[in-house]
Motif scaffolding. Structure first.
Motif, PDB file in Angstrom:
ATOM      1  N   ASP A   1       0.832  -1.212   0.000  1.00 20.96           N
ATOM      2  CA  ASP A   1       0.000   0.000   0.000  1.00 20.96           C
ATOM      3  C   ASP A   1       0.865   1.260   0.000  1.00 20.96           C
ATOM      4  N   TYR A   2       1.947   1.235   0.772  1.00 16.91           N
ATOM      5  CA  TYR A   2       2.846   2.387   0.854  1.00 16.91           C
ATOM      6  C   TYR A   2       3.472   2.672  -0.514  1.00 16.91           C
ATOM      7  N   LEU A   3       4.009   1.643  -1.156  1.00 14.39           N
ATOM      8  CA  LEU A   3       4.652   1.837  -2.457  1.00 14.39           C
ATOM      9  C   LEU A   3       3.653   2.291  -3.513  1.00 14.39           C
ATOM     10  N   SER A   4       2.451   1.752  -3.467  1.00 12.30           N
ATOM     11  CA  SER A   4       1.411   2.149  -4.415  1.00 12.30           C
ATOM     12  C   SER A   4       1.021   3.621  -4.200  1.00 12.30           C
ATOM     13  N   ALA A   5       0.811   3.997  -2.960  1.00 13.41           N
ATOM     14  CA  ALA A   5       0.438   5.388  -2.649  1.00 13.41           C
ATOM     15  C   ALA A   5       1.561   6.348  -3.020  1.00 13.41           C
ATOM     16  N   LYS A   6       2.800   5.924  -2.799  1.00 18.21           N
ATOM     17  CA  LYS A   6       3.948   6.771  -3.153  1.00 18.21           C
ATOM     18  C   LYS A   6       3.993   6.993  -4.662  1.00 18.21           C
ATOM     19  N   ARG A   7       3.794   5.914  -5.430  1.00 17.29           N
ATOM     20  CA  ARG A   7       3.780   6.044  -6.899  1.00 17.29           C
ATOM     21  C   ARG A   7       2.656   6.973  -7.360  1.00 17.29           C
ATOM     22  N   GLN A   8       1.474   6.826  -6.743  1.00 20.04           N
ATOM     23  CA  GLN A   8       0.345   7.673  -7.122  1.00 20.04           C
ATOM     24  C   GLN A   8       0.625   9.139  -6.799  1.00 20.04           C
ATOM     25  N   MET A   9       1.231   9.394  -5.654  1.00 28.65           N
ATOM     26  CA  MET A   9       1.557  10.771  -5.294  1.00 28.65           C
ATOM     27  C   MET A   9       2.613  11.338  -6.245  1.00 28.65           C
ATOM     28  N   GLU A  10       3.596  10.508  -6.596  1.00 28.27           N
ATOM     29  CA  GLU A  10       4.632  10.963  -7.530  1.00 28.27           C
ATOM     30  C   GLU A  10       4.077  11.196  -8.930  1.00 28.27           C
TER      31      GLU A  10
ATOM     32  N   THR B   1      -2.449  23.251   1.887  1.00 30.46           N
ATOM     33  CA  THR B   1      -2.972  22.916   0.561  1.00 30.46           C
ATOM     34  C   THR B   1      -2.450  21.550   0.107  1.00 30.46           C
ATOM     35  N   ILE B   2      -1.161  21.314   0.336  1.00 30.91           N
ATOM     36  CA  ILE B   2      -0.553  20.029  -0.027  1.00 30.91           C
ATOM     37  C   ILE B   2      -1.189  18.903   0.780  1.00 30.91           C
ATOM     38  N   GLU B   3      -1.358  19.127   2.068  1.00 34.67           N
ATOM     39  CA  GLU B   3      -1.923  18.097   2.944  1.00 34.67           C
ATOM     40  C   GLU B   3      -3.363  17.730   2.585  1.00 34.67           C
ATOM     41  N   LEU B   4      -4.075  18.618   1.907  1.00 38.03           N
ATOM     42  CA  LEU B   4      -5.467  18.358   1.529  1.00 38.03           C
ATOM     43  C   LEU B   4      -5.603  17.567   0.227  1.00 38.03           C
ATOM     44  N   LEU B   5      -4.510  17.402  -0.511  1.00 36.26           N
ATOM     45  CA  LEU B   5      -4.575  16.641  -1.760  1.00 36.26           C
ATOM     46  C   LEU B   5      -4.835  15.170  -1.450  1.00 36.26           C
ATOM     47  N   ASP B   6      -5.722  14.556  -2.229  1.00 35.21           N
ATOM     48  CA  ASP B   6      -6.072  13.149  -2.013  1.00 35.21           C
ATOM     49  C   ASP B   6      -4.852  12.234  -2.056  1.00 35.21           C
ATOM     50  N   SER B   7      -3.974  12.456  -3.049  1.00 32.54           N
ATOM     51  CA  SER B   7      -2.813  11.566  -3.186  1.00 32.54           C
ATOM     52  C   SER B   7      -1.864  11.700  -1.997  1.00 32.54           C
ATOM     53  N   VAL B   8      -1.746  12.888  -1.458  1.00 33.63           N
ATOM     54  CA  VAL B   8      -0.872  13.113  -0.300  1.00 33.63           C
ATOM     55  C   VAL B   8      -1.499  12.486   0.948  1.00 33.63           C
ATOM     56  N   GLN B   9      -2.805  12.639   1.098  1.00 34.32           N
ATOM     57  CA  GLN B   9      -3.481  12.020   2.248  1.00 34.32           C
ATOM     58  C   GLN B   9      -3.374  10.498   2.200  1.00 34.32           C
ATOM     59  N   ALA B  10      -3.551   9.925   1.016  1.00 37.97           N
ATOM     60  CA  ALA B  10      -3.436   8.468   0.876  1.00 37.97           C
ATOM     61  C   ALA B  10      -2.010   8.015   1.201  1.00 37.97           C
TER      62      ALA B  10
ATOM     63  N   ALA C   1      -0.885   5.521   4.317  1.00 40.93           N
ATOM     64  CA  ALA C   1      -0.085   4.315   4.062  1.00 40.93           C
ATOM     65  C   ALA C   1       1.237   4.372   4.820  1.00 40.93           C
ATOM     66  N   GLU C   2       1.826   5.540   4.870  1.00 35.17           N
ATOM     67  CA  GLU C   2       3.083   5.724   5.600  1.00 35.17           C
ATOM     68  C   GLU C   2       2.878   5.481   7.095  1.00 35.17           C
ATOM     69  N   ASP C   3       1.793   5.998   7.646  1.00 35.55           N
ATOM     70  CA  ASP C   3       1.486   5.784   9.067  1.00 35.55           C
ATOM     71  C   ASP C   3       1.240   4.311   9.368  1.00 35.55           C
ATOM     72  N   SER C   4       0.548   3.622   8.465  1.00 36.16           N
ATOM     73  CA  SER C   4       0.268   2.207   8.650  1.00 36.16           C
ATOM     74  C   SER C   4       1.563   1.389   8.637  1.00 36.16           C
ATOM     75  N   LEU C   5       2.445   1.696   7.707  1.00 37.58           N
ATOM     76  CA  LEU C   5       3.737   1.006   7.643  1.00 37.58           C
ATOM     77  C   LEU C   5       4.580   1.334   8.867  1.00 37.58           C
ATOM     78  N   ASP C   6       4.558   2.582   9.287  1.00 37.97           N
ATOM     79  CA  ASP C   6       5.313   2.980  10.476  1.00 37.97           C
ATOM     80  C   ASP C   6       4.822   2.218  11.704  1.00 37.97           C
ATOM     81  N   GLU C   7       3.513   2.048  11.804  1.00 37.83           N
ATOM     82  CA  GLU C   7       2.964   1.319  12.945  1.00 37.83           C
ATOM     83  C   GLU C   7       3.389  -0.150  12.911  1.00 37.83           C
ATOM     84  N   LEU C   8       3.377  -0.762  11.726  1.00 43.39           N
ATOM     85  CA  LEU C   8       3.837  -2.149  11.600  1.00 43.39           C
ATOM     86  C   LEU C   8       5.294  -2.266  12.057  1.00 43.39           C
ATOM     87  N   LEU C   9       6.145  -1.381  11.558  1.00 44.32           N
ATOM     88  CA  LEU C   9       7.567  -1.431  11.926  1.00 44.32           C
ATOM     89  C   LEU C   9       7.763  -1.177  13.420  1.00 44.32           C
ATOM     90  N   TYR C  10       6.974  -0.280  13.979  1.00 40.65           N
ATOM     91  CA  TYR C  10       7.053  -0.017  15.414  1.00 40.65           C
ATOM     92  C   TYR C  10       6.658  -1.267  16.204  1.00 40.65           C
TER      93      TYR C  10
END
Length: 151
Positions: free
Chosen positions: A31-40, A85-94, A98-107
């Motif tokens: 999910d993280y890699l997919s969201a990163k690609r979409q944001m990029e 403004t950046i934080e409100l973009l859908d791709s950035v929120q997604a 995903a980043e928070d979810s991965l961070d929680e797994l690693l934690y």
């Protein structure tokens, strides 16, 4: 008297490689890699992020003089508004979710390993709530805290 053996580093490294492979194959990483690609791939997000980098440089320049710089309030406001403004973009929120979810797994993996050794080992996290739930200063001294065991 009990004899302690040194850790088998080869075995530890093999097991850690297996663990890292499992993590890399997890839904969280996917999910993280997919969201990163979409944001990029989000042209607007990339345009605003590039603009943010330029504004951030201006902000760092005025920070040297602080509130005494004539453009301090103006630049500070522009940076805050652009960040919002950046934080409100859908791709950035997604991506952030995903980043928070991965961070929680690693934690949680790190916390599990640390707890296997001792409940007082500190495990850093990007989420202050996770850190607050699992540790204190460890002394129970003048600060009044004590190490909290995760439940």
């Amino acid at each position: 008297m009990e004899t302690l053996e040194a850790a088998d580093m080869t075995q530890l490294l093999m097991e850690s490689h297996e663990l890292s492979t499992m993590i890399n194959q997890s839904r969280e990483v996917s999910d993280y890699l997919s969201a990163k690609r979409q944001m990029e791939a989000d042209v607007e997000a990339q345009r605003l992020l590039a603009l943010f980098e330029k504004k951030k440089e201006q902000y760092e320049d005025v920070q040297r003089f602080g509130k005494y710089h004539p453009d301090y309030n103006h630049i500070s406001k522009e940076v805050r508004e652009l960040k919002r403004t950046i934080e409100l973009l859908d791709s950035v929120q997604a991506f952030k979710r995903a980043e928070d979810s991965l961070d929680e797994l690693l934690y949680q993996v790190s916390r599990t390993i640390a707890n296997a050794v001792s409940g007082t080992i500190k495990v850093p996290s990007n989420n202050p709530f996770l850190e607050a739930q699992s540790s204190g200063c460890g002394t129970g001294g003048s600060c009044g805290c004590s190490v909290k065991k995760p439940s």
